[in-house]
Design a protein around this motif. Sequence first.
Motif, mmCIF file in Angstrom:
data_model
loop_
_atom_site.group_PDB
_atom_site.id
_atom_site.type_symbol
_atom_site.label_atom_id
_atom_site.label_comp_id
_atom_site.label_asym_id
_atom_site.label_seq_id
_atom_site.Cartn_x
_atom_site.Cartn_y
_atom_site.Cartn_z
ATOM 1 N N THR A 112 51.057 35.003 32.944
ATOM 2 C CA THR A 112 51.274 33.733 32.252
ATOM 3 C C THR A 112 49.994 32.893 32.166
ATOM 4 O O THR A 112 50.010 31.819 31.579
ATOM 5 N N PHE A 113 48.903 33.408 32.755
ATOM 6 C CA PHE A 113 47.616 32.712 32.710
ATOM 7 C C PHE A 113 46.686 33.457 31.759
ATOM 8 O O PHE A 113 46.585 34.680 31.805
ATOM 9 N N GLY A 114 45.977 32.700 30.909
ATOM 10 C CA GLY A 114 45.215 33.347 29.851
ATOM 11 C C GLY A 114 43.713 33.203 29.955
ATOM 12 O O GLY A 114 42.968 33.875 29.255
ATOM 13 N N SER A 115 43.229 32.336 30.840
ATOM 14 C CA SER A 115 41.801 32.101 30.959
ATOM 15 C C SER A 115 41.460 32.003 32.438
ATOM 16 O O SER A 115 42.064 31.219 33.165
ATOM 17 N N TRP A 116 40.486 32.809 32.860
ATOM 18 C CA TRP A 116 40.159 32.927 34.284
ATOM 19 C C TRP A 116 38.690 32.609 34.524
ATOM 20 O O TRP A 116 37.822 32.950 33.717
ATOM 21 N N GLY A 117 38.423 31.980 35.673
ATOM 22 C CA GLY A 117 37.050 31.755 36.073
ATOM 23 C C GLY A 117 36.454 33.000 36.698
ATOM 24 O O GLY A 117 37.135 34.012 36.879
ATOM 25 N N GLN A 118 35.175 32.911 37.047
ATOM 26 C CA GLN A 118 34.464 34.042 37.650
ATOM 27 C C GLN A 118 34.760 34.169 39.134
ATOM 28 O O GLN A 118 34.509 35.228 39.733
ATOM 29 N N GLY A 119 35.249 33.119 39.733
ATOM 30 C CA GLY A 119 35.594 33.160 41.144
ATOM 31 C C GLY A 119 34.523 32.544 42.036
ATOM 32 O O GLY A 119 33.346 32.485 41.675
ATOM 33 N N THR A 120 34.960 32.078 43.198
ATOM 34 C CA THR A 120 34.044 31.533 44.201
ATOM 35 C C THR A 120 34.432 32.109 45.557
ATOM 36 O O THR A 120 35.616 32.199 45.887
ATOM 37 N N GLN A 121 33.433 32.517 46.320
ATOM 38 C CA GLN A 121 33.680 33.185 47.594
ATOM 39 C C GLN A 121 33.976 32.165 48.695
ATOM 40 O O GLN A 121 33.239 31.194 48.876
ATOM 41 N N VAL A 122 35.034 32.428 49.426
ATOM 42 C CA VAL A 122 35.361 31.649 50.624
ATOM 43 C C VAL A 122 35.375 32.611 51.798
ATOM 44 O O VAL A 122 36.078 33.625 51.759
ATOM 45 N N THR A 123 34.581 32.306 52.812
ATOM 46 C CA THR A 123 34.516 33.139 54.005
ATOM 47 C C THR A 123 34.839 32.290 55.224
ATOM 48 O O THR A 123 34.201 31.253 55.449
ATOM 49 N N VAL A 124 35.832 32.727 55.991
ATOM 50 C CA VAL A 124 36.254 32.008 57.186
ATOM 51 C C VAL A 124 35.921 32.871 58.396
ATOM 52 O O VAL A 124 36.448 33.976 58.539
ATOM 53 N N SER A 125 35.062 32.364 59.263
ATOM 54 C CA SER A 125 34.652 33.124 60.440
ATOM 55 C C SER A 125 35.551 32.778 61.625
ATOM 56 O O SER A 125 36.034 31.654 61.759
ATOM 57 N N SER A 126 35.744 33.773 62.478
ATOM 58 C CA SER A 126 36.631 33.560 63.639
ATOM 59 C C SER A 126 35.853 33.037 64.840
ATOM 60 O O SER A 126 34.638 32.985 64.838
#
Length: 126
Positions: A112-126
């Motif tokens: 149902t979504f027609g336009s997407w971004g390139q994405g952004t990285q999220v990194t969570v360290s323990s």
Amino acid sequence: QVQPVESGGGLVQAGGSLRLSCAASGRAFSSYNMGWFRRTPGKEREFVASISRNGASTDYADSVNGRFTISRDNAKNTVYLQMNSLKPEDTAIYFCAKAKFPYSSISRREETFGSWGQGTQVTVSS
């Protein structure tokens, strides 16, 4: 259609917070529902949250409900994802998406979504 552009990703310790932003150009931004999805290595892209065109309705994946908040500012053509109490399993590339059609029902389905971004990285360290 011009792609949405995400920003705000980065590296954070477990328990920390990040706020992602997504700028979507074009007229009638306020006519479209928006959503956030994420993808981790080896997994398919999954739904995170969506918001109706006026912000009155929101929907969240069970895994983030109570920790993440989606919002939008139609005057700025921007949608946000506030992420609190982050966990290592939240590590992923986060994508912003714009609904395929205006005035549609809020949805969590990718088709149902027609336009997407390139994405952004999220990194969570323990």
